[in-house]
Scaffold this active site. Structure first.
Site, PDB file in Angstrom:
ATOM      1  N   THR A  28       0.811  -1.229   0.000  1.00 56.20           N
ATOM      2  CA  THR A  28       0.000   0.000   0.000  1.00 56.20           C
ATOM      3  C   THR A  28       0.836   1.266   0.000  1.00 56.20           C
ATOM      4  O   THR A  28       0.479   2.252  -0.642  1.00 56.20           O
ATOM      5  CB  THR A  28      -0.921   0.005   1.249  1.00 56.20           C
ATOM      6  OG1 THR A  28      -1.789  -1.117   1.147  1.00 56.20           O
ATOM      7  CG2 THR A  28      -1.762   1.252   1.339  1.00 56.20           C
ATOM      8  N   ASP A 104       0.150  -7.070   4.757  1.00 56.24           N
ATOM      9  CA  ASP A 104      -0.594  -8.329   4.914  1.00 56.24           C
ATOM     10  C   ASP A 104       0.298  -9.511   5.286  1.00 56.24           C
ATOM     11  O   ASP A 104      -0.057 -10.320   6.142  1.00 56.24           O
ATOM     12  CB  ASP A 104      -1.370  -8.649   3.629  1.00 56.24           C
ATOM     13  CG  ASP A 104      -2.552  -7.708   3.422  1.00 56.24           C
ATOM     14  OD1 ASP A 104      -2.873  -6.954   4.365  1.00 56.24           O
ATOM     15  OD2 ASP A 104      -3.148  -7.718   2.339  1.00 56.24           O
TER      16      ASP A 104
HETATM   17  N1  ASP Z   1      -2.717  -5.629   0.488  1.00 54.54           N
HETATM   18  C1  ASP Z   1      -1.625  -4.771   0.898  1.00 54.54           C
HETATM   19  C2  ASP Z   1      -0.362  -5.595   0.917  1.00 54.54           C
HETATM   20  O1  ASP Z   1      -0.123  -6.302   1.855  1.00 54.54           O
HETATM   21  C3  ASP Z   1      -1.916  -4.178   2.205  1.00 54.54           C
HETATM   22  C4  ASP Z   1      -0.813  -3.277   2.730  1.00 54.54           C
HETATM   23  O2  ASP Z   1       0.160  -2.980   2.108  1.00 54.54           O
HETATM   24  O3  ASP Z   1      -0.945  -2.826   3.860  1.00 54.54           O
HETATM   25  O4  ASP Z   1       0.399  -5.532  -0.014  1.00 54.54           O
END
Ligand code: ASP
Length: 354
Positions: A28, A104
């Site tokens: 993110t 994640d």
């Molecule tokens: N879905 C994202 C990832 O883990 C969530 C994040 O970056 O916080 O890449």
């Protein structure tokens, strides 16, 4: 895995305080909204537009960016191998590393790297963000700037934190003790069964007594993974068919079993018989508690004594993330007998030994 070296053109002082390498894998932090409002990774060449203060740090920063940045739900051992290779190849030249990673699966990657980097004596600090850096309220800026500060922090010429860690929301956590516990608020990670290594406020307070003293070793990277590992979480009413299906997975070498409380499980004979058969078929079964705090103590209750008797191994107070990645690496390095020998021993501060 392909990656690019990016010159981020910091306003480098004559003698920078330290040299730090940022490794951008995706997540993110480095995402932006596309025309349809969906989050996609942005080109890391544009990081200075989002974080101009990087120019003002007294650091010599090199950025390595994955050519195809990923959402961390797509992370695989091949990415961990790439990270290990980058750290190894740049180790002598850098004072520390900051790995930008999706939240994640960050705790899996930080656990894997904790076990892969043997003899590590420099900081490898993972961070990321809950909101993209392009958002006004993003947590990315503070997380990244403080991670850089920690990765370059020294005392008497030696790194203060010579470990693989996660820095997130003002807290530094040992990488192999971390767990993602929150997906909406900024406090995404928790340290399980171990104090945090630092808290960041007006200044960064390091808990020096909790930080590992590095072994007097050269860095080597163990990067053979054997993924014949499975994970099962027990619940009241779980069926024999479900457990049997998992333990008879073709090629299975190790099973992480998430049990109740201090390592307890049903005492029904059908349940114990399935596990007994798997152990006699040379599957290693590791007992990890579903409780975020406390530890597995096989034999404390009758409901865990039988597990001990049939040869289930106690995972003490390890996280599931550590258990899974440690097993893959131990199996890759030396097979099942080797994994049995080392799984209950602390290799990177991931468990409390008796
Ligand atoms: N879905 C994202 C990832 O883990 C969530 C994040 O970056 O916080 O890449």
């Amino acid at each position: 895995m392909n990656y690019n070296k990016i010159n981020i053109n910091t306003a480098l002082p004559a003698s920078p305080k330290a040299k730090v390498m940022i490794i951008y894998t995706g997540g993110t932090l480095g995402m932006t909204h596309n025309a349809n409002g969906v989050l996609i990774p942005f080109d890391f060449n544009h990081i200075l537009e989002h974080l101009p203060t990087l120019r003002n740090l007294l650091l010599d920063i090199t950025v390595i960016a994955f050519e195809d940045p990923i959402d961390s739900s797509n992370i695989e051992p091949a990415h961990w191998q790439t990270l290990g290779k980058i750290i190894f190849e740049n180790y002598e030249d850098q004072d520390g590393f900051v790995v930008l990673h999706g939240t994640d699966t960050m705790a899996y990657t930080s656990s894997a790297l904790s076990f892969m980097c043997k003899g590590l004596a420099k900081p490898v600090i993972f961070t990321g963000a809950q909101l993209p850096i392009s958002e006004p309220r993003s947590d990315a800026r503070e997380n990244l700037i403080t991670a850089l500060e920690i990765a370059s922090a020294k005392i008497n010429g030696k790194p203060i934190v010579p470990e693989v860690c996660i820095y997130f929301d003002y807290e530094l956590i040992r990488g192999c003790r971390a767990k993602k516990v929150e997906s909406m608020h900024f406090d995404a990670f928790q340290s399980e069964n171990y104090p945090s290594l630092a808290k960041a406020g007006v200044k960064i307070d390091y808990a020096t007594e909790a930080i590992r003293v590095p072994l007097d070793d050269k860095l080597s990277i163990q990067s053979q993974f054997d993924t014949n590992v499975a994970l099962i979480k027990l619940f009241p009413g779980i069926s024999a068919a479900a457990i049997k299906a998992v333990v008879t997975t073709p090629g299975l070498k190790a099973l992480v079993m998430e049990t109740f409380g201090s390592g307890n499980a049903p005492s029904a004979s059908w349940f114990l018989d399935i596990l007994k058969k798997a152990i006699s078929d040379n599957v290693l079964i590791l007992n990890i508690s579903q409780c975020p705090g406390g530890m597995v103590t096989q034999g404390k209750y009758e409901t865990s004594k039988a597990l001990e008797e049939i040869g289930v191994i106690s995972g003490a107070d390890m996280t599931t993330e550590s258990a899974v990645t440690k097993l893959m690496l131990l199996l890759g390095e030396g097979g099942i007998a080797y994994a049995r020998k080392w799984i209950g021993r602390s290799l990177a501060g991931e468990l409390t030994e008796d």
